[in-house]
Design a protein around this motif. Structure first.
Motif, short mmCIF file in Angstrom:
data_model
loop_
_atom_site.label_atom_id
_atom_site.label_comp_id
_atom_site.label_asym_id
_atom_site.label_seq_id
_atom_site.Cartn_x
_atom_site.Cartn_y
_atom_site.Cartn_z
N SER A 294 8.38 3.07 -16.32
CA SER A 294 7.79 2.62 -15.07
C SER A 294 6.31 2.29 -15.21
O SER A 294 5.63 1.98 -14.21
CB SER A 294 7.96 3.70 -13.99
OG SER A 294 7.26 4.87 -14.34
N ASP B 1 13.98 4.10 -8.94
CA ASP B 1 14.69 2.96 -9.54
C ASP B 1 14.73 3.09 -11.06
O ASP B 1 15.76 2.81 -11.69
CB ASP B 1 14.01 1.64 -9.16
CG ASP B 1 14.21 1.26 -7.71
OD1 ASP B 1 15.09 1.85 -7.05
OD2 ASP B 1 13.48 0.37 -7.22
N THR B 2 13.62 3.50 -11.63
CA THR B 2 13.55 3.66 -13.08
C THR B 2 14.48 4.77 -13.55
O THR B 2 15.21 4.60 -14.54
CB THR B 2 12.10 3.99 -13.50
OG1 THR B 2 11.23 2.93 -13.08
CG2 THR B 2 12.00 4.16 -15.01
N GLU C 139 5.84 2.95 -2.47
CA GLU C 139 6.32 2.01 -3.48
C GLU C 139 6.41 2.66 -4.86
O GLU C 139 7.33 2.37 -5.64
CB GLU C 139 5.41 0.79 -3.53
CG GLU C 139 5.49 -0.09 -2.28
CD GLU C 139 4.47 -1.20 -2.28
OE1 GLU C 139 3.60 -1.21 -3.19
OE2 GLU C 139 4.52 -2.05 -1.37
N ARG C 140 5.48 3.56 -5.15
CA ARG C 140 5.50 4.26 -6.44
C ARG C 140 6.73 5.16 -6.54
O ARG C 140 7.39 5.19 -7.57
CB ARG C 140 4.22 5.09 -6.60
CG ARG C 140 4.18 5.96 -7.86
CD ARG C 140 4.21 5.13 -9.13
NE ARG C 140 3.01 4.29 -9.23
CZ ARG C 140 2.79 3.46 -10.26
NH1 ARG C 140 3.69 3.34 -11.23
NH2 ARG C 140 1.69 2.74 -10.29
N SER D 29 3.91 4.29 -15.85
CA SER D 29 3.15 5.32 -15.17
C SER D 29 2.78 6.39 -16.19
O SER D 29 3.29 6.43 -17.30
CB SER D 29 3.98 5.96 -14.04
OG SER D 29 4.50 4.99 -13.16
N THR E 185 9.56 4.74 -4.95
CA THR E 185 10.71 3.85 -5.11
C THR E 185 10.84 3.39 -6.55
O THR E 185 11.94 3.37 -7.12
CB THR E 185 10.58 2.63 -4.18
OG1 THR E 185 10.58 3.07 -2.83
CG2 THR E 185 11.73 1.65 -4.39
N LEU E 186 9.72 3.03 -7.17
CA LEU E 186 9.73 2.59 -8.56
C LEU E 186 10.23 3.70 -9.48
O LEU E 186 11.04 3.46 -10.38
CB LEU E 186 8.33 2.15 -8.98
CG LEU E 186 8.14 1.80 -10.47
CD1 LEU E 186 9.03 0.64 -10.88
CD2 LEU E 186 6.67 1.48 -10.77
N ARG F 283 1.37 2.32 -0.90
CA ARG F 283 1.35 2.34 -2.35
C ARG F 283 2.10 3.55 -2.90
O ARG F 283 2.83 3.44 -3.89
CB ARG F 283 -0.09 2.34 -2.85
CG ARG F 283 -0.23 2.28 -4.36
CD ARG F 283 -1.68 2.19 -4.77
NE ARG F 283 -1.86 2.17 -6.22
CZ ARG F 283 -3.02 2.14 -6.84
NH1 ARG F 283 -4.13 2.09 -6.12
NH2 ARG F 283 -3.09 2.13 -8.15
#
Length: 213
Positions: A55, A32-33, A25-26, A57, A28-29, A22
């Protein structure tokens, strides 16, 4: 041949090392953002709050992994370098050729990433932030030259000398400037400058043609 994974640069450090999927993946997000926002607003327009909002977040979550915007940019630049070198290794393994021809393929990969990879056109390998955020001993193009020297000398009988590394470093510096100029206005890349980049690389490294072929 050397393990190619060993030639990849280490990812930029983050405040909390991802242990669970997790967390990975966070990160990576968030990267990407940030890359998408750089395409929209440029490097100077990137803010932690924008990355958090886009994102979905909290700002605290962003700071958990990246203590400031500089560390986020460095992490994204490191990922750009990793993706570039990974594409180089795969392409050359699948389409082997002479080392000078492979340098042409490397320039083509760089151009393709500039066209398609979010944030790459503005950030590249972090060369544009070297003087802003990174100590004077670090240079993205120098790191790239070092990685390519290791890769090429592992594949071919090329000289493992300071002179060869210097010449490759010079070729990369000039080619990098020409490649960036090619995409400054034309998002597809002005082929005149791309052709000059290929020409310069070959001219600088031509004296080594007989070695490694």
């Amino acid at each position: 041949m050397k393990d190619q994974s060993a030639l990849l640069p280490n990812s930029a450090s983050v405040r909390t090392e991802p242990v669970q999927q997790r967390s990975s993946e966070r990160i990576t997000l968030l990267l990407d953002t940030a890359a998408s926002l750089i395409d929209e607003k440029g490097i100077d327009g990137l803010t932690t709050s924008d990355v958090a909002a886009r994102s979905h977040s909290s700002v605290g979550v962003v700071y958990r992994y990246f203590p400031n915007i500089q560390s986020l940019l460095r992490a994204l630049a490191a990922r750009n370098m990793q993706r570039f070198l990974s594409a180089v290794f795969v392409t050359i393994e699948e389409n082997p050729g002479g080392w000078l021809s492979e340098l042409d393929a490397i320039l083509d990969i760089y151009a393709d990433l500039t066209r398609s990879e979010p944030g790459f056109r503005a950030l590249h390998f972090g060369d544009v932030i070297d003087e802003r955020f990174i100590d004077g001993q670090t240079n993205a193009n120098k790191e790239l030259a070092t990685n390519l020297v290791q890769f090429l000398t592992a594949r071919y009988e090329l000289p493992q000398t300071e002179e060869f590394e210097l010449d490759l470093d010079v070729a990369i510096e000039i080619a990098s400037a020409l490649m960036q100029r090619a995409f400054r206005v034309d998002r597809n890349g002005d082929e005149r400058y791309l052709a000059k980049a290929r020409f310069v690389v070959r001219e600088v490294l031509e004296p080594y043609r007989r070695e490694g072929q």
